[in-house]
Design a protein around this motif. Structure first.
Motif, PDB file in Angstrom:
ATOM      1  N   ASN A 125       0.747   7.064  -6.296  1.00 51.07           N
ATOM      2  CA  ASN A 125      -0.532   7.755  -6.388  1.00 51.07           C
ATOM      3  C   ASN A 125      -1.337   7.262  -7.588  1.00 51.07           C
ATOM      4  O   ASN A 125      -1.667   7.992  -8.505  1.00 51.07           O
ATOM      5  N   ILE A 167       0.841  -1.202   0.000  1.00 48.67           N
ATOM      6  CA  ILE A 167       0.000   0.000   0.000  1.00 48.67           C
ATOM      7  C   ILE A 167       0.871   1.245   0.000  1.00 48.67           C
ATOM      8  O   ILE A 167       0.554   2.246  -0.648  1.00 48.67           O
ATOM      9  N   PHE A 168       1.999   1.140   0.704  1.00 46.56           N
ATOM     10  CA  PHE A 168       2.944   2.252   0.735  1.00 46.56           C
ATOM     11  C   PHE A 168       3.391   2.610  -0.690  1.00 46.56           C
ATOM     12  O   PHE A 168       3.385   3.769  -1.098  1.00 46.56           O
ATOM     13  N   MET A 171       0.543   4.112  -2.695  1.00 41.18           N
ATOM     14  CA  MET A 171       0.312   5.500  -2.315  1.00 41.18           C
ATOM     15  C   MET A 171       1.387   6.417  -2.886  1.00 41.18           C
ATOM     16  O   MET A 171       1.115   7.541  -3.301  1.00 41.18           O
ATOM     17  N   LEU A 172       2.632   5.929  -2.908  1.00 42.26           N
ATOM     18  CA  LEU A 172       3.727   6.743  -3.442  1.00 42.26           C
ATOM     19  C   LEU A 172       3.529   7.011  -4.924  1.00 42.26           C
ATOM     20  O   LEU A 172       3.772   8.107  -5.410  1.00 42.26           O
TER      21      LEU A 172
END
Lengths: 169, 343
Positions: free
Chosen positions: A76, A69-70, A73-74
């Motif tokens: 986007n 998920i990290f 998210m990075l």
């Protein structure tokens, strides 16, 4: 009681796993995967394997999927809506492979008719506790355990080498 | 499982839930009073005697505030995130032993909800799942400050979880169990004293482990000097910038729940849990000792918060990966070697 719980949890696990494939947004896929992992952990508890259940949560839900998920998210992802490349050749390869996997699953269901639940024992005889898992890992399965450790170390060193840029010394 | 047992569990969970909620409300008051005291200010003292009704007023305020959902937010995740933050924070308390056993209504009642073989791993597990609330809040708000806060927080929590876990393994080696009740009992008066008066608390066996645990725990609770996820000066409020009303309060509460969890863990693992003098004669004293120890730790956490400046982000990562993690692994090796030779 136990059977009803199993059916509920199994349905959740399978539904979450399917949702991983159906969702177009990678973040929702990753979140569904957490559902699968949590459901699997409950199944492990029902099989009296508390240690594996706890490790399942700590390692998969708590570390690996957090990293997934990290990264999502990075990048986007929702802005760019990652499109899966339509590689026709791979698609035709996927159908027989999926069929093979299904056949294997059915074979297992067909061959293995009734498995006895592990007998609940106390103290040193107990199965699935931290103690018994530890003893098994360091006596009977010592070599595979060490090999797996070395393999992970190799992967770690590889990641460090790849992450280092040319200029960094 | 008998009906009596089920009833006992339900009552225990209910009582713990009620006490935790009250404690969290009053921790916000204590925090501000301690801050005022350290910074030579007054702190909240208007609502009720000594401002003691302030948490009540705050609670009412939270309930009556308008609840705003940003138009561009991804709505479902935005709604789920506060729950995803607070549920794991509450879940860890069921395994924490907060007292020995007492006799109530002619029934022996052990002062912990449940105990099982992997209690410590369970706490680590639900603790690491708690990061999802923060990440989802940061991502779903569709706000760059929230996103940056969420990213920082997840990176920080992943990094410090490693040293936290590795420092705890030292205690496991000493105690030989993952069950918190067994760990507490091993530190009790029944195992005797060193030199006749020093209790057999793990802190004396694992001082370096405790320091690593303490620093990592502080980072896990996102408190100053590790409060990068919500650095006000840089990120407005970090991951919960867009949240208002009760949803904001839920993030606020989950941070205090984490604070109580880590201080309870520090007490249980290193400072003998509920052990203390005269607990054999008066079992209720064990409860008092536990609460007292936890509150001393909470005070230390607050003391540090209002004395220290914040780390820079690269310093934070360097401390976690280059200092605490190697130190915890070294501590593990030394502990294991000593135990091997002593036994």
């Amino acid at each position: 009681m136990e059977k009803a719980l199993f059916i509920i949890i199994a349905v959740i696990a399978v539904a979450a796993a399917l949702n991983v494939l159906i969702q177009r947004n990678p973040l929702y896929s990753a979140l569904s995967l957490i559902g699968t992992m949590a459901a699997l952990s409950v199944l492990y508890v029902m099989l009296r394997a508390q240690f594996i259940a706890a490790v399942q949560i700590v390692v998969y839900a708590g570390a690996i999927l957090v990293l997934f998920i990290f990264v999502i998210m990075l990048l986007n992802a929702p802005k760019q809506q990652l499109q899966i490349d339509k590689q026709k050749g791979l698609r035709y390869l996927a159908i027989p492979l999926a069929g093979l996997l299904l056949a294997e699953a059915f074979y297992v269901v067909w061959r293995v008719q009734d498995i006895a639940m592990p007998v609940v024992k106390e103290g040193e005889e107990a199965v699935g506790t931290t103690w018994s898992v530890g003893v098994a890992l360091f006596t009977h399965y010592l070599l595979p355990f060490q090999v797996a450790g070395v393999l992970l170390l190799m992967a770690l060193i590889g990641a460090v080498v790849l992450a280092r840029r040319e200029g960094d010394k | 499982m008998t009906t009596d047992q089920l009833l006992e569990w339900t009552i225990k969970i209910g009582v713990i839930f009620f006490i935790l909620l009250t404690t969290v409300a009053y921790l916000s008051y204590v925090e501000r009073r301690v801050a005022g005291w350290i910074q030579l200010r007054v702190g909240p003292n208007r609502v009720g005697p000594f401002g003691l009704l302030q948490p009540l007023a705050d609670g009412l305020k939270f309930i009556f505030k308008e609840d705003i959902i940003p138009r561009e937010a991804s709505k479902w995740l935005y709604l789920i995130a506060p729950a995803a933050a607070i549920i794991p924070a509450l879940m860890s308390f069921i395994v924490i032993p907060f007292g020995s056993s007492v006799t109530l209504f002619g029934r022996e009642i052990t002062l912990h909800v449940t105990r099982f073989d992997v209690a410590l791993l369970y706490i680590l597990g639900v603790g690491s799942v708690g990061v999802y609330g923060v990440m989802l809040a940061g991502w779903s708000s569709n706000n760059k400050y929230s996103l940056l806060g969420g990213l920082r927080s997840s990176a920080q929590m992943i990094s410090y979880e490693l040293s936290l876990g590795a420092s705890i393994v030292g205690v496991l080696l000493v105690a030989g169990s993952l069950d918190l009740v067994t760990i507490v009992e091993a530190q009790g008066a029944t195992s005797g004293y060193w030199l006749g008066f020093i209790p057999k608390w793990n802190i004396f066996l694992q001082p370096i482990g405790f320091i690593i645990f303490f620093l990592s725990a502080m980072a896990e609770t996102n408190r100053v000097p590790f409060d990068l996820p919500e650095a006000e000066a840089e990120l407005v409020a970090g991951y919960f910038t867009e949240y208002s009303s009760m949803k904001f309060a839920m993030f606020f509460m989950s941070e205090y729940f984490h604070l109580i969890t880590v201080t309870s863990m520090a007490t249980t693992l290193y400072f003998g849990g509920w052990n203390g003098p005269f607990i054999a004669e008066y079992p209720f004293l064990s409860l008092v000792y536990f609460v007292l120890k936890v509150f001393i730790f909470i005070f230390i956490f607050m003391w540090i918060r209002f004395t220290m400046p914040r780390f820079r982000y690269d310093q934070l990562m360097a401390l976690g990966w280059k200092v605490l993690l190697p130190a915890s692994i070294l501590n593990l090796i030394v502990t294991a070697t000593v135990i091997l030779f002593v036994n």
